[in-house]
Design a protein around this motif. Structure first.
Motif: not given
Length: 186
Positions: A33, A37, A116
């Motif tokens: 994650a 970004a 994130n």
């Protein structure tokens, strides 16, 4: 309300962690994650250093507090002089987020990656805390050796860390949002 918005709204910083490691699969999702970004000109200027060595995390905490004792800020000094304070709140996993000094906007890129990771952690039921205190050590003269030890590229500046683990306590409700922080011009 959709799941993403719910995770953003319910995410809270955790400052009391259990010693158990999070599963590797969950850590991989959180790291991915961060890698997903947005970044200035898509330079993806970040570098992540995942530390799960308890002795090293304790050493980094103690050394950061030593540096913090000499920072000209009463709150920073108060934390540095608190024997019970651990920079990473005893989290079993810490991700140091560094940015390439040659990036377009490396600090902003790293902030987006950090956010994130925090939201991904929340979605998985993993507790997290955004930690900036470590930068006192890593930006000091002593920090050069720690950057080398952590495998942070020489042309990168450590901006943040993310503490990850399972929460030892129940997290509270969201604080009341400050008023008068948004205006619309139509």
């Amino acid at each position: 309300m959709n799941e993403t918005i719910m995770n953003i709204k319910k995410r809270r910083s955790t400052r009391v962690f259990l010693p158990e490691q999070i599963p590797a699969e969950e850590l991989d999702i959180i790291i991915d994650a961060g890698l997903s970004a947005p970044s200035g000109h898509n330079r993806q200027s970040w570098h992540f250093t995942v530390v799960q060595n308890k002795e090293l995390l304790n050493e980094l905490s103690n050394e950061t507090k030593q540096v913090g004792k000499n920072i000209d800020d009463a709150f920073v000094q108060q934390l540095a002089n608190n024997e019970k304070f651990h920079v990473f709140y005893d989290a079993p996993t810490v991700v140091v987020v560094s940015g390439d000094i040659n990036g377009f906007m490396p600090e902003t890129d790293c902030a987006a990656a950090t956010q994130n990771m925090l939201i991904a952690a929340e979605s998985l039921g993993v507790a997290s805390c955004w930690v900036g205190y470590i930068t006192y050590l890593l930006s000091s003269d002593k920090g050069k050796e720690y950057k080398r030890q952590l495998g942070i590229p020489a042309d990168h500046i450590p901006y943040y860390a993310v503490a990850l683990g399972k929460s030892r306590t129940n997290r509270g409700n969201a604080p009341v949002k400050r008023e008068n922080t948004v205006n619309f011009i139509k």
